[in-house]
Design a protein around this motif. Structure first.
Motif, PDB file in Angstrom:
ATOM      1  N   ALA A   1      15.532  -0.583  63.200  1.00 14.91           N
ATOM      2  CA  ALA A   1      14.515   0.428  62.930  1.00 14.91           C
ATOM      3  C   ALA A   1      13.932   1.026  64.202  1.00 14.91           C
ATOM      4  CB  ALA A   1      13.389  -0.179  62.089  1.00 14.91           C
ATOM      5  N   LYS A   2      13.738   0.211  65.249  1.00 15.98           N
ATOM      6  CA  LYS A   2      13.028   0.667  66.436  1.00 15.98           C
ATOM      7  C   LYS A   2      13.891   0.762  67.690  1.00 15.98           C
ATOM      8  CE  LYS A   2       8.766  -0.458  67.213  1.00 15.98           C
ATOM      9  NZ  LYS A   2       7.904   0.661  66.829  1.00 15.98           N
ATOM     10  N   GLY A   3      15.076   0.159  67.664  1.00 12.76           N
ATOM     11  CA  GLY A   3      15.896   0.057  68.861  1.00 12.76           C
ATOM     12  C   GLY A   3      15.611  -1.248  69.565  1.00 12.76           C
ATOM     13  N   GLU A   4      16.652  -2.013  69.860  1.00 18.92           N
ATOM     14  CA  GLU A   4      16.454  -3.352  70.411  1.00 18.92           C
ATOM     15  C   GLU A   4      15.690  -3.334  71.721  1.00 18.92           C
ATOM     16  OE1 GLU A   4      19.060  -7.408  70.496  1.00 18.92           O
ATOM     17  OE2 GLU A   4      20.029  -5.606  71.295  1.00 18.92           O
ATOM     18  N   GLY A   5      15.852  -2.272  72.494  1.00 17.66           N
ATOM     19  CA  GLY A   5      15.167  -2.197  73.788  1.00 17.66           C
ATOM     20  C   GLY A   5      13.689  -1.872  73.687  1.00 17.66           C
ATOM     21  N   ASN A   6      13.212  -1.629  72.472  1.00 15.57           N
ATOM     22  CA  ASN A   6      11.821  -1.215  72.287  1.00 15.57           C
ATOM     23  C   ASN A   6      10.956  -2.287  71.637  1.00 15.57           C
ATOM     24  OD1 ASN A   6      12.385   1.441  73.256  1.00 15.57           O
ATOM     25  ND2 ASN A   6      13.265   1.938  71.269  1.00 15.57           N
ATOM     26  N   ILE A   7      11.469  -3.508  71.528  1.00 14.21           N
ATOM     27  CA  ILE A   7      10.717  -4.543  70.824  1.00 14.21           C
ATOM     28  C   ILE A   7      10.638  -5.823  71.652  1.00 14.21           C
ATOM     29  CG2 ILE A   7      11.303  -3.634  68.551  1.00 14.21           C
ATOM     30  CD1 ILE A   7      13.355  -5.881  68.265  1.00 14.21           C
TER      31      ILE A   7
ATOM     32  N   ALA B   1      20.363 -18.142  70.185  1.00 10.90           N
ATOM     33  CA  ALA B   1      21.344 -17.442  71.026  1.00 10.90           C
ATOM     34  C   ALA B   1      22.573 -17.068  70.206  1.00 10.90           C
ATOM     35  CB  ALA B   1      21.727 -18.316  72.213  1.00 10.90           C
ATOM     36  N   ASP B   2      23.018 -17.969  69.326  1.00 15.57           N
ATOM     37  CA  ASP B   2      24.152 -17.649  68.450  1.00 15.57           C
ATOM     38  C   ASP B   2      23.854 -16.433  67.583  1.00 15.57           C
ATOM     39  OD1 ASP B   2      25.517 -19.819  69.447  1.00 15.57           O
ATOM     40  OD2 ASP B   2      25.268 -21.077  67.656  1.00 15.57           O
ATOM     41  N   GLU B   3      22.606 -16.331  67.115  1.00 15.23           N
ATOM     42  CA  GLU B   3      22.204 -15.207  66.258  1.00 15.23           C
ATOM     43  C   GLU B   3      21.924 -13.935  67.060  1.00 15.23           C
ATOM     44  OE1 GLU B   3      21.693 -14.757  62.888  1.00 15.23           O
ATOM     45  OE2 GLU B   3      22.622 -16.702  62.463  1.00 15.23           O
ATOM     46  N   LYS B   4      22.040 -14.048  68.397  1.00 19.63           N
ATOM     47  CA  LYS B   4      21.792 -12.922  69.301  1.00 19.63           C
ATOM     48  C   LYS B   4      20.370 -12.361  69.158  1.00 19.63           C
ATOM     49  CE  LYS B   4      26.621 -11.573  69.908  1.00 19.63           C
ATOM     50  NZ  LYS B   4      27.103 -12.914  69.533  1.00 19.63           N
ATOM     51  N   VAL B   5      19.437 -13.282  68.924  1.00 26.55           N
ATOM     52  CA  VAL B   5      18.029 -12.908  68.903  1.00 26.55           C
ATOM     53  C   VAL B   5      17.509 -12.929  70.340  1.00 26.55           C
ATOM     54  CG1 VAL B   5      15.719 -13.535  68.104  1.00 26.55           C
ATOM     55  CG2 VAL B   5      17.693 -13.829  66.582  1.00 26.55           C
ATOM     56  N   ARG B   6      17.099 -11.777  70.836  1.00 28.21           N
ATOM     57  CA  ARG B   6      16.580 -11.687  72.207  1.00 28.21           C
ATOM     58  C   ARG B   6      15.109 -12.117  72.201  1.00 28.21           C
ATOM     59  NH1 ARG B   6      19.952 -11.998  75.924  1.00 28.21           N
ATOM     60  NH2 ARG B   6      18.702 -10.735  77.351  1.00 28.21           N
ATOM     61  N   VAL B   7      14.919 -13.396  71.987  1.00 29.46           N
ATOM     62  CA  VAL B   7      13.582 -13.952  71.848  1.00 29.46           C
ATOM     63  C   VAL B   7      12.923 -14.061  73.221  1.00 29.46           C
ATOM     64  CG1 VAL B   7      14.520 -16.310  71.857  1.00 29.46           C
ATOM     65  CG2 VAL B   7      12.247 -15.882  70.905  1.00 29.46           C
ATOM     66  N   GLN B   8      11.718 -13.536  73.339  1.00 22.70           N
ATOM     67  CA  GLN B   8      11.008 -13.577  74.618  1.00 22.70           C
ATOM     68  C   GLN B   8       9.897 -14.620  74.634  1.00 22.70           C
ATOM     69  OE1 GLN B   8      10.223  -9.857  76.702  1.00 22.70           O
ATOM     70  NE2 GLN B   8      11.382  -8.738  75.157  1.00 22.70           N
ATOM     71  N   THR B   9       9.514 -15.106  73.469  1.00 19.53           N
ATOM     72  CA  THR B   9       8.553 -16.196  73.408  1.00 19.53           C
ATOM     73  C   THR B   9       8.754 -16.943  72.101  1.00 19.53           C
ATOM     74  OG1 THR B   9       6.186 -16.773  73.387  1.00 19.53           O
ATOM     75  CG2 THR B   9       6.771 -14.606  72.559  1.00 19.53           C
ATOM     76  N   ILE B  10       8.589 -18.265  72.167  1.00 21.72           N
ATOM     77  CA  ILE B  10       8.788 -19.095  70.986  1.00 21.72           C
ATOM     78  C   ILE B  10       7.574 -19.996  70.791  1.00 21.72           C
ATOM     79  CG2 ILE B  10      10.076 -20.882  72.271  1.00 21.72           C
ATOM     80  CD1 ILE B  10      11.775 -21.106  69.585  1.00 21.72           C
ATOM     81  N   ALA B  11       7.145 -20.087  69.545  1.00 26.56           N
ATOM     82  CA  ALA B  11       5.939 -20.843  69.206  1.00 26.56           C
ATOM     83  C   ALA B  11       6.314 -22.048  68.362  1.00 26.56           C
ATOM     84  CB  ALA B  11       4.961 -19.954  68.442  1.00 26.56           C
ATOM     85  N   PRO B  12       6.529 -23.192  69.007  1.00 24.64           N
ATOM     86  CA  PRO B  12       6.784 -24.410  68.238  1.00 24.64           C
ATOM     87  C   PRO B  12       5.477 -25.020  67.743  1.00 24.64           C
ATOM     88  CG  PRO B  12       6.809 -24.930  70.564  1.00 24.64           C
ATOM     89  CD  PRO B  12       6.542 -23.443  70.457  1.00 24.64           C
ATOM     90  N   LYS B  13       5.599 -25.969  66.866  1.00 24.09           N
ATOM     91  CA  LYS B  13       4.439 -26.758  66.476  1.00 24.09           C
ATOM     92  C   LYS B  13       4.364 -27.981  67.391  1.00 24.09           C
ATOM     93  CE  LYS B  13       2.301 -29.323  62.650  1.00 24.09           C
ATOM     94  NZ  LYS B  13       1.007 -28.630  62.736  1.00 24.09           N
TER      95      LYS B  13
ATOM     96  N   LEU C   1      19.703 -16.586  77.245  1.00 21.18           N
ATOM     97  CA  LEU C   1      18.498 -16.042  76.625  1.00 21.18           C
ATOM     98  C   LEU C   1      17.693 -15.263  77.671  1.00 21.18           C
ATOM     99  CD1 LEU C   1      17.617 -19.184  74.502  1.00 21.18           C
ATOM    100  CD2 LEU C   1      18.261 -16.936  73.588  1.00 21.18           C
ATOM    101  N   PRO C   2      16.785 -14.397  77.235  1.00 17.61           N
ATOM    102  CA  PRO C   2      16.035 -13.587  78.203  1.00 17.61           C
ATOM    103  C   PRO C   2      15.361 -14.447  79.273  1.00 17.61           C
ATOM    104  CG  PRO C   2      15.688 -12.724  76.004  1.00 17.61           C
ATOM    105  CD  PRO C   2      16.474 -13.996  75.837  1.00 17.61           C
ATOM    106  N   ALA C   3      15.436 -13.982  80.510  1.00 15.94           N
ATOM    107  CA  ALA C   3      14.935 -14.759  81.642  1.00 15.94           C
ATOM    108  C   ALA C   3      13.434 -14.996  81.567  1.00 15.94           C
ATOM    109  CB  ALA C   3      15.279 -14.049  82.949  1.00 15.94           C
TER     110      ALA C   3
END
Length: 416
Positions: free
Chosen positions: A167-173, A199-211, A249-251
């Motif tokens: 919807a927004k373009g991967e570079g914009n999120i 990483a397998d799902e190619k999610v360019r995750v920039q922050t992760i919130a574990p419990k 994954l993103p640096a």
């Protein structure tokens, strides 16, 4: 690619009146030589309770940025979204907290688990992570257990991420993956498996919130084992650094602490641990701006104090209704809740001291604070009357909002 800055704090503004006051706290930190970027957040649930639209968050933030001449970064978070709720956030958000906690431990196809293990033989046996003294000893059965628990959640994250990116373009999120609103904390080995799967799902995750271990109740300090938290936080940072190098994954991938706000006892731990890894941090502070609004009105006296008393009287009369949606993140001792009649006789100082989060103050009442924290929808029902009071008392309310973020969060976390 839109890149999330190293240090960011998520701030809530449920009634869209405090963005400038919030931003002033970040300006003060900048004058102290520390760049921390605000991320305005509001969940679909909170929009529903208040009757607002996501665009209002963006508009208030943009107006504050322009009026104060803020030239550094800022973001608007579609907080705790899922596929069925993300649509209304797409036009006005650049940060997306993808919440997949409900999918944890849900059944996943056995062949998907087997395929994951086959793709990742490096997860089996002795896994040495730089920065962690002892290697992880992970058997095939253990990887299968972890994958079985988290793989569907990661697959759901991938679906939501791709929907947003299309919807927004991967570079914009900016994507965050949230797994904190669940029953059990994720261990560092589990986090490693989760990051490999993302990483397998190619999610360019920039922050992760574990419990994390312990109680992260709304608006009050952490309840739990500080030594255990420090070990988990340290080891999670090591796992993230390892996963960035191993899986591409993103640096700038960093930990997100969904704090429920005001986890003061954790701030020294976080502050001394981050430099060991050169790591960033995203801290989500939740909705205590609403509490600072009530504190400011009570401090102002007159009609403001009368309204604050009225909010408490309504809240004490609807405890079950208000607390039900937040039952897992509040601990209220009803025996410690004063009666509405008692509070109606309080002075400004008494009300403020009971509500303001100063744990060393003998008048501070954490049960009262938590009840009012979840009582924001009562102010929403008051509508224009509440907003008029905020505007009439903007100076004193804004001073409390700014001081809370700067003195209680930014300084202890980043300045000292």
């Amino acid at each position: 690619m839109l890149t999330l800055e190293k240090f960011t704090i998520g701030v809530g503004d449920r009634f869209a009146h405090q963005a400038a006051a919030q931003l002033r706290a970040f300006q003060q930190a900048a004058r102290d030589g520390v760049e921390v970027v605000p991320v305005w957040n509001k969940s679909n649930r909170e929009h529903t309770f208040v009757g607002s639209e996501p665009q209002s968050v963006f508009d208030a933030a943009q107006a504050a940025v322009k009026s104060l001449g803020w030239e550094k970064g800022w973001h608007v978070d579609a907080d705790h979204i899922r596929l069925e709720t993300v649509g209304r956030f797409l036009p006005c958000s650049d940060f997306f907290t993808i919440d997949v906690a409900d999918s944890i431990a849900q059944p996943v196809a056995p062949e998907a688990v087997g395929a994951f293990i086959d793709r990742h033989p490096e997860l089996l046996g002795r896994v040495q992570i730089e920065g962690i003294d002892r290697p992880f000893e992970i058997t095939r059965d253990e990887v299968a257990r972890i994958a079985g628990k988290f793989l569907l959640a990661v697959q759901d994250a991938g679906k939501i991420y791709r929907h947003i990116a299309e919807a927004k373009g991967e570079g914009n999120i900016i994507a965050e993956v949230s797994m904190d609103e669940t029953d059990s904390p994720q261990t560092p080995p589990e986090l490693l498996v989760i990051l490999a799967a993302l990483a397998d799902e190619k999610v360019r995750v920039q922050t992760i919130a574990p419990k994390f271990t312990g109680r992260f109740n709304k608006g009050v300090d952490y309840v739990g084992d500080l030594v255990q938290f420090e070990k988990e936080f340290h080891d999670d940072l090591a796992v993230i650094r390892h996963a960035i190098a191993r899986y591409g994954l993103p640096a700038n991938l960093k930990l997100s602490v969904h704090s429920g706000s005001d986890k003061f006892s954790l701030y020294p731990i976080i502050r001394r641990t981050l430099p060991q890894f050169g790591a960033g941090l995203h801290l989500k502070t939740a909705g205590t701006t609403w509490l600072e609004e009530i504190i400011g009105l009570a401090e102002a006296g007159g009609e403001g104090l009368a309204f604050a008393r009225e909010m408490y009287a309504q809240a004490i009369g609807h405890v079950d209704e208000l607390c039900a949606p937040y039952a897992s993140v509040i601990d209220i001792d009803r025996a410690k809740l004063p009666s509405a009649e008692t509070v109606n006789g309080w002075t400004s100082e008494q009300f403020v001291r009971a509500l303001r989060h100063v744990p060393s103050d003998p008048q501070f009442n954490s049960s009262l604070r938590q009840l009012l924290h979840v009582g924001f929808k009562l102010a929403a029902k008051a509508g224009r009357r509440y907003l008029d009071l905020l505007e009439a008392n903007a100076e004193v309310v804004g001073r409390n909002v700014t001081g809370n973020i700067y003195a209680r969060h930014l300084r202890p976390l980043f300045i000292g």
